[in-house]
Design an enzyme around this catalytic site. Structure first.
Site, mmCIF file in Angstrom:
data_model
loop_
_atom_site.group_PDB
_atom_site.id
_atom_site.type_symbol
_atom_site.label_atom_id
_atom_site.label_comp_id
_atom_site.label_asym_id
_atom_site.label_seq_id
_atom_site.Cartn_x
_atom_site.Cartn_y
_atom_site.Cartn_z
ATOM 1 N N GLY A 142 90.461 30.924 58.899
ATOM 2 C CA GLY A 142 90.911 30.466 58.294
ATOM 3 C C GLY A 142 90.745 31.952 57.098
ATOM 4 O O GLY A 142 90.839 32.936 56.399
ATOM 5 N N LEU A 178 88.769 30.285 65.313
ATOM 6 C CA LEU A 178 89.748 28.996 65.259
ATOM 7 C C LEU A 178 89.670 28.197 64.047
ATOM 8 O O LEU A 178 88.507 27.770 63.852
ATOM 9 C CB LEU A 178 88.946 28.569 66.360
ATOM 10 N N SER A 179 90.805 27.858 63.452
ATOM 11 C CA SER A 179 90.807 26.783 62.201
ATOM 12 C C SER A 179 90.017 27.666 60.980
ATOM 13 O O SER A 179 90.835 28.128 60.641
ATOM 14 C CB SER A 179 90.021 25.777 62.793
ATOM 15 N N ALA A 180 89.155 26.871 60.588
ATOM 16 C CA ALA A 180 88.166 27.036 59.807
ATOM 17 C C ALA A 180 87.781 29.494 59.881
ATOM 18 O O ALA A 180 88.202 29.598 58.828
ATOM 19 C CB ALA A 180 87.149 26.627 58.801
#
Length: 527
Positions: free
Chosen positions: A205, A200-202
């Site tokens: 990434g 999720l999110s970072a």
């Protein structure tokens, strides 16, 4: 669709995640503290605010929660068969991460493995409790590894998806995660050909970076509210990736993946992309860029093979490979802000618990598991079958592998600890120059005449003979006092190797490994 009551439109709080607002009274003061921290977090992730400002924002309200997540306690959630616990000594751990795992009771050898990466200001425990992955681990039969970073790495406990020194093949956090995969394969007998990563999110990434860095390790991935692989290589460039169209062609996006592991020609991971249309932290253009990136890597165009509507205002768009199997899938959720899509309930297609950054729309973990074939509907890896009968014979400094031949194989890829070790044209391979008294894990995969790598074998482990090198963990002052290190002008150096150990004091602690008479090397996390 209407925004569910369990979340706030992300336009109200431009942070790495859109937190759920508390109610009145003392909670209002806590909300103010969290808002200050989250605003600072957004700037930090974008590289526009120093860590001192983040801590100042957190300290602005006495009741503000600490930015760094506490280590979760071991245990089992209601209705789950297995136990959530920390796993130690999983490798050199250059990324300074912690490893937690959930393994269903009675899980047989040869089961898949999922790696699940939390978002900023979250912990492994948060993802274990809220994401829903453990439900499907029990239902479909696979283990889950939950890596955890901390404020020691990033003030907001974000994975470093934007730092090429930490998210590239063989470096930092990326290497630590792959070392966790190797540890899980050795501990649980996980199928090395069916390893998947989601985040999720970072965490999303970093999941994208891992898919690019280690296509030889991960058969598939899912990026939830995340970024394209290697969009940013410095922290200062992160904000542009989060907020703006990078105006790159699909081929340019694909090149970022191909450069991550030069020479790799496939097979490529199957990638699911999840994005809320109302996300103002990681703008929806990132999902389009991810789609362009991975369809190009697969050699596909950007015209969808199929599209359908799913619950929660979700549209699934699929891009099939040459064999008609989904290679890339984009899940766009109308009206959802920044977070992981969950859908609490007892139905098979329901999962998770709502909360900060866990948004009540659709059970993304269920649909991702189906996309990867974890429900048994579709094999995860095309190509030749896995070699059988893998054995390992060890000496003091080498291990010889042998396996049964696979019809149609022109060569074999050999992997140590989840990473490519070498290749062989026959059915044996000797790994040399190994440390005495050390355990190693191996898998093998057959390669056909086109260069396509098939399914990996079951993992085999072997230990070299002799005594393992002795390790010493102590502060720098005592290391010097014991004769394992030297000091000069207030700095400490390992005896023999001369490796720098930092200040000569009782506060700095390192592990030294003796590899020869009067010769020591830094071995933090290895012993």
């Amino acid at each position: 669709m209407a925004v569910p009551s369990a979340r706030v439109p992300s336009a109200r709080i431009p942070a790495p995640h859109a937190p759920v607002p508390p109610s009145s009274g003392a909670a209002v003061r806590r909300r103010a503290g969290r808002l200050a921290r989250c605003l600072a977090a957004a700037a930090l992730a974008a590289g526009t605010l120093g860590s001192a400002a983040v801590h100042a924002a957190a300290a602005a309200t006495p009741s503000a929660e600490p930015a760094a997540p506490a280590a979760p306690a071991a245990g089992s959630a209601d209705g789950l068969s297995g136990t959530f616990q920390q796993v130690t000594a999983f490798g050199t751990n250059p990324g300074n991460l912690a490893m937690y795992s959930y393994v269903p009771a009675g899980l047989p050898s040869g089961a898949p493995l999922v790696v699940a990466l939390h978002g900023c200001v979250q912990s492994a425990g948060d993802y274990y409790r809220n994401s829903g992955w453990t439900k499907f681990a029990d239902l479909y039969g696979f283990a889950v590894v939950f890596p955890q970073t901390s404020s020691a790495n990033n003030s907001l406990s974000c994975f470093s998806w934007f730092d090429s020194n930490k998210d590239s093949r063989g470096t930092g956090e990326a290497k630590s995660v792959v070392e966790m995969v190797a540890k899980a394969e050795a501990l649980y007998g996980s199928d090395a050909g069916r390893v998947f990563v989601t985040g999720l999110s970072a965490g999303g990434g970093l999941a994208a970076d891992l898919l690019a860095d280690y296509p030889d390790v991960f058969a598939g991935g899912a990026i939830d509210s995340g970024l394209p692989a290697h969009c940013a290589t410095t922290q200062s460039a992160a904000s542009g990736c989060q907020n703006n169209d990078q105006r790159l062609t699909p081929a340019q996006w694909g090149d970022k993946v191909r450069r991550a592991y030069p020479g790799w020609t496939g097979p490529w991971p199957r990638v699911a992309i999840w994005q809320g249309s109302a996300d103002t932290t990681v703008k929806p253009v990132n999902a389009t860029e991810l789609r362009d990136q991975w369809t190009n890597v697969w050699g596909l165009g950007q015209t969808a093979s199929a599209s359908r509507s799913l619950p929660g205002g979700t549209t699934q768009t699929v891009y099939n490979d040459a064999g008609g199997r989904p290679a890339v899938a984009l899940y766009s959720i109308a009206g959802m802000g920044h977070g992981l899509a969950v859908s609490p309930g007892s139905g098979t297609d329901q999962c998770g618990t709502t909360g900060s950054y866990f948004l009540n729309t659709i059970c993304s973990s269920y649909h991702t598991a189906q996309f990867w074939g974890l429900d048994g509907s579709t094999p995860s890896t095309p190509g030749l079958p896995a070699p059988s009968g893998l054995t390992a014979t060890a000496t003091a400094d080498s291990i010889t592998l042998a396996w049964q031949s696979v019809a149609g194989a022109s060569s074999y890829e050999v992997y140590r600890g989840g990473s490519t070790l070498g290749s062989a044209t026959g059915t044996s391979f000797t790994d040399t120059g190994l440390a005495a008294g050390t355990t190693y894990a191996y898998t093998v995969a057959a390669v056909d005449s086109t260069g396509a790598v098939g399914t990996r074998s079951a993992t085999v482990t072997a230990s070299t003979s002799g005594s393992a090198p002795q390790c010493f963990t102590d502060n720098n002052y005592n290391q010097v006092k014991a004769g394992r290190a030297t000091q000069s002008v207030g700095m400490t150096y390992a005896l023999g190797s001369g490796q720098g150990m930092g200040l000569w004091n009782v506060l700095t602690v390192h592990t030294l490994k003796q590899t020869g008479p009067g010769y020591f090397v830094l071995a933090d996390g290895e012993c």
